[in-house]
Design an enzyme around this catalytic site. Sequence first.
Site, PDB file in Angstrom:
ATOM      1  N   LYS A   1       4.356  15.124  -7.161  1.00  0.00           N
ATOM      2  CA  LYS A   1       3.563  14.212  -6.338  1.00  0.00           C
ATOM      3  C   LYS A   1       4.509  13.171  -5.764  1.00  0.00           C
ATOM      4  CE  LYS A   1       0.992  10.823  -8.098  1.00  0.00           C
ATOM      5  NZ  LYS A   1      -0.090  10.153  -8.821  1.00  0.00           N
TER       6      LYS A   1
ATOM      7  N   LYS B   1       0.859  -1.182   0.000  1.00  0.00           N
ATOM      8  CA  LYS B   1       0.000   0.000   0.000  1.00  0.00           C
ATOM      9  C   LYS B   1       0.890   1.226   0.000  1.00  0.00           C
ATOM     10  CE  LYS B   1      -3.990  -1.991   2.328  1.00  0.00           C
ATOM     11  NZ  LYS B   1      -4.793  -1.987   3.570  1.00  0.00           N
TER      12      LYS B   1
END
Length: 161
Positions: free
Chosen positions: A83, A70
């Site tokens: 980002k 994750k």
Amino acid sequence: MFGEVEHEVELQVPASDAWDLFGGLEIGKLVGRELPQLFEKVELIQGDGGLGTVLKLTFAPGVPGPTNYKEKFTKIDNEKRIKETEVVEGGYLDLGFTLFRVRFEVIEKCEESSIFKSTIEYELKEENASNASLVSVQPLVTIAELGKNYLNKNKVAKEAK
């Protein structure tokens, strides 16, 4: 132990168009659809593509490295077009990494051209130093090429209208 790998590709589209693809969830959706040889699944766990968004990446069988992890969007700077995501569960963390960060940057070159730069930064416990060989820029190269082809195809479609 700290390390970094990076890749750059020139895009024949304005930086704003490239950022629309790479700055949020669009690249993840595209990767999930178009790269089954690399990703079995890209799942949105929480969020809307903004800061704090969590994705679960499940790699295709046979891809070297972890099977899944994750990652969380930890930095989104729309002005500078940067980002950053960090692995927050599983994957590289289970292999002795204390940090595994991916940064996407879209750099304006001129009005109709930009550069997409992707970087992996990692920190690894000394006793797991041999796992540094698992860090590869190749998945980012594949994602960059997919994004480049997608943007070029959309540019041609826009120009044809």
